[in-house]
Design a protein around this motif. Structure first.
Motif, PDB file in Angstrom:
ATOM      1  N   ARG A   1       0.829  -1.209   0.000  1.00 32.60           N
ATOM      2  CA  ARG A   1       0.000   0.000   0.000  1.00 32.60           C
ATOM      3  C   ARG A   1       0.861   1.255   0.000  1.00 32.60           C
ATOM      4  O   ARG A   1       0.510   2.256  -0.629  1.00 32.60           O
TER       5      ARG A   1
ATOM      6  N   GLU B   1       0.633   7.010  -6.597  1.00 32.79           N
ATOM      7  CA  GLU B   1      -0.472   7.934  -6.852  1.00 32.79           C
ATOM      8  C   GLU B   1      -0.033   9.385  -6.732  1.00 32.79           C
ATOM      9  O   GLU B   1      -0.562  10.269  -7.419  1.00 32.79           O
TER      10      GLU B   1
ATOM     11  N   ARG C   1       1.698   1.886  -3.491  1.00 36.32           N
ATOM     12  CA  ARG C   1       0.574   2.463  -4.248  1.00 36.32           C
ATOM     13  C   ARG C   1       0.418   3.944  -3.929  1.00 36.32           C
ATOM     14  O   ARG C   1       0.229   4.772  -4.838  1.00 36.32           O
TER      15      ARG C   1
END
Length: 288
Positions: free
Chosen positions: A52, A59, A55
């Motif tokens: 995570r 982003e 990610r």
């Protein structure tokens, strides 16, 4: 014992740990973070937390501050230097230090990284599990990309303070149409009249919690039905059971919301079953 932090390549005394005043995390909240539980000397769900983190960085178009394997070594070293057997570690990555300008700095700007760790008291968590907690509902007022675990948490801090002043421990965000979203620092679950576990879909509007993801594995293993489905505040208040999940608390039963008891006002059986089975399913990585 002196606490130790890792800051941009150095292990330093926690009291002496510093970042530059023009770090973009300080200036713009231009950074991301992760918090991960340590239980009996084992890091819980580290792979999913690092996935995570990757990610979130992607982003925001922030580079990894180091290779993933090197970060794992740093995390372990911080935990060992702080002698954490039961507790947590916190890691934060920002876009780095640059003159204050809204646009991104030069691509060569090195991301900043901080890793800290601390011990926690398992008895406090056990007491909240035994007694349950109280929550309030608050209108959603955050930015739209709450699926990214950024350090921009001003709204979350304000509503947590509002909850504290109301004698509660969590604030639950609710959309304008009355649909429940998530807690200020947690995911929210309810058990309906059929015993099915409901949680809002994580495609948009909430953070895809790591504990939330592992809990789905646990519930499946226990034969508990789950539906990712939006639900209203009214449905939550009328439910058989409500609980919240987060990395440092796993699964806290919520016994009162906005001054109204949930079911009989006592912790329910579903959250207890999930909590008892959680660490049998969750990934555990030794700090050694």
């Amino acid at each position: 014992m002196t606490r130790i932090a890792y800051v941009n390549g150095r292990y330093v005394r926690h009291a002496d740990a510093k970042v530059h005043i023009e770090d973009r995390g300080y200036q713009f909240a231009d950074g991301v973070y992760e918090v991960c539980e340590v239980r009996h000397g084992m890091i819980v769900d580290m792979t999913r937390h690092l996935d995570r983190l990757g990610r979130s960085l992607s982003e925001l178009r922030i580079a990894w501050p180091m290779h993933r394997a090197a970060l794992v070594r740093v995390i372990r070293e911080v935990l060992k230097r702080n002698r954490v057997k039961n507790g947590l570690f916190y890691m934060q990555v920002t876009r780095g230090v640059a003159k204050r300008d809204h646009v991104f700095p030069h691509p060569d700007t090195k991301p900043s990284i901080v890793v800290t760790a601390k011990s926690t008291n398992p008895a406090i968590i056990a007491a909240k599990n035994a007694n349950g907690i109280k929550a309030i509902t608050v209108p959603e007022n955050r930015w739209d990309r709450v699926d990214i675990k950024t350090v921009g948490l001003l709204s979350n801090a304000l509503v947590r303070q509002q909850a504290k002043e109301a004698g509660a421990q969590e604030a639950i965000y609710v959309d304008a149409d009355g649909t429940v979203k998530e807690g200020a620092a947690t995911n929210v679950w309810m058990v309906d009249e059929d015993g099915t576990l409901l949680t809002r879909p994580a495609e948009h509007g909430i953070l895809r919690g790591i504990t939330r993801t592992t809990l789905m594995d646990v519930a499946g293993n226990l034969g508990i039905k789950i539906r990712e489905e939006a639900f209203s505040t009214e449905k939550m208040l009328a439910s058989r059971e409500v609980f919240i999940t987060a990395a440092t608390s796993i699964c806290f039963p919520v016994v009162e919301i906005d001054g109204k008891p949930i079911a009989n006002g006592h912790p329910g059986s579903v959250s207890q079953k999930i909590r008892e089975a959680f660490f049998d399913i969750a990934e555990k990585t030794s700090i050694w």
